[in-house]
Design a protein around this motif. Sequence first.
Motif, mmCIF file in Angstrom:
data_model
loop_
_atom_site.group_PDB
_atom_site.id
_atom_site.type_symbol
_atom_site.label_atom_id
_atom_site.label_comp_id
_atom_site.label_asym_id
_atom_site.label_seq_id
_atom_site.Cartn_x
_atom_site.Cartn_y
_atom_site.Cartn_z
ATOM 1 N N GLU A 98 45.821 -3.093 9.856
ATOM 2 C CA GLU A 98 46.487 -4.326 9.352
ATOM 3 C C GLU A 98 45.858 -5.601 9.594
ATOM 4 N N LEU A 99 45.050 -5.580 10.527
ATOM 5 C CA LEU A 99 44.279 -6.869 10.754
ATOM 6 C C LEU A 99 43.203 -6.898 9.887
ATOM 7 N N VAL A 100 42.548 -5.625 9.617
ATOM 8 C CA VAL A 100 41.448 -5.598 8.797
ATOM 9 C C VAL A 100 41.672 -5.704 7.215
ATOM 10 N N ARG A 101 42.951 -5.106 6.889
ATOM 11 C CA ARG A 101 43.398 -5.526 5.458
ATOM 12 C C ARG A 101 43.975 -7.061 5.200
ATOM 13 N N SER A 102 44.393 -7.860 6.104
ATOM 14 C CA SER A 102 44.808 -9.075 6.098
ATOM 15 C C SER A 102 43.762 -9.943 6.160
ATOM 16 N N ALA A 103 42.608 -9.643 6.711
ATOM 17 C CA ALA A 103 41.580 -10.639 7.116
ATOM 18 C C ALA A 103 41.061 -11.451 5.787
ATOM 19 N N ARG A 104 41.079 -12.798 5.934
ATOM 20 C CA ARG A 104 40.306 -13.388 4.857
ATOM 21 C C ARG A 104 38.820 -13.165 4.806
ATOM 22 N N ASN A 105 38.368 -13.276 6.066
ATOM 23 C CA ASN A 105 36.751 -12.789 6.040
ATOM 24 C C ASN A 105 36.661 -11.532 6.721
ATOM 25 N N PRO A 106 36.323 -10.377 5.828
ATOM 26 C CA PRO A 106 36.284 -8.902 6.453
ATOM 27 C C PRO A 106 35.001 -8.888 7.288
ATOM 28 N N GLY A 107 34.223 -9.857 7.248
ATOM 29 C CA GLY A 107 32.911 -9.731 8.093
ATOM 30 C C GLY A 107 33.172 -10.336 9.548
ATOM 31 N N ARG A 124 42.936 3.323 1.379
ATOM 32 C CA ARG A 124 41.883 2.520 0.195
ATOM 33 C C ARG A 124 41.858 1.005 0.793
ATOM 34 N N ASP A 125 42.987 0.213 0.850
ATOM 35 C CA ASP A 125 42.817 -1.080 1.572
ATOM 36 C C ASP A 125 41.873 -1.441 2.670
ATOM 37 N N TYR A 126 41.997 -0.197 3.645
ATOM 38 C CA TYR A 126 41.220 -0.419 4.793
ATOM 39 C C TYR A 126 39.932 -0.162 4.673
ATOM 40 N N TYR A 127 39.559 0.903 3.939
ATOM 41 C CA TYR A 127 38.285 1.453 3.777
ATOM 42 C C TYR A 127 37.447 0.378 2.755
ATOM 43 N N HIS A 128 38.095 0.044 1.866
ATOM 44 C CA HIS A 128 37.453 -0.938 0.872
ATOM 45 C C HIS A 128 37.068 -2.158 1.684
ATOM 46 N N LYS A 129 37.791 -2.600 2.841
ATOM 47 C CA LYS A 129 37.368 -3.678 3.773
ATOM 48 C C LYS A 129 36.194 -3.349 4.506
#
Length: 248
Positions: free
Chosen positions: A18-27, A123-128
């Motif tokens: 969930e933290l990955v999905r919601s991160a504004r900056n995925p990096g 998908r939302d997780y792996y897309h990030k």
Amino acid sequence: MPRKPSDTQHKIAAVYKELVRSARNPGAPITVTSVVKLAGVDRKTFYNYFDNIEDLVIWIFRDAVASMLQDPQFDLAELDYPDRDTQDKYATLPCYARFRLSDGMLNQRKFFKALCSTLEADRDYYHKIFPEPRYQFLYRYMLTLYMPLIRKDILIIAGEDRQLPTIPLDFLAEYHTMGIFGRVRYHFAMTKKEMSQKELQPFWNYAHEVIRITLDAMFEEESHPKDVERSFFKMASKTRLKYTNEFS
């Protein structure tokens, strides 16, 4: 028997995703501190299960695949595990399913289709995850995990009567493993399409069909390992020359 994952492991994993999905900056790095705070556990509990964040990301993938392989469609499959030489931390979790045909061929359609469907479910997780340089370790891990298993597939398709030399064996294993999982990575990093499209139905066993065709061509006239190796290099040279002429 693999140890059943605990509710705490799944809770930590769910929070991290969930933290990955919601991160504004995925990096931007996600810390253990932020994970345990939202999960409502202490750092000691986190480290009881995971070495670090990278280990957590790897476990999320391995746990999803192991759960997928419990589906009844794999009841008749030959389950496989990480090669011993990889010294995989999760060596007791199955990561592959092999479907042998009566003619010695393998039909891996069910495994690869199910694997992609499993990743599509997140998908939302792996897309990030896949586009970010800081997560390249997951792609490298997938190559390390599956290359020895694809190598074993090649030997199975070749059969006991055809001795495949090490150089072409290693090349084919590297080439097809990178082709399969490079495609998976590209799909989630660069496209918004579902991987299990109807148009892709004929291609789920494509890599293994190409392996069979390549081996048949290599052994068509030769049987001695040295001659087969020369046949392989001759095929590679012809292909390289063909494309060099076409694109020059």
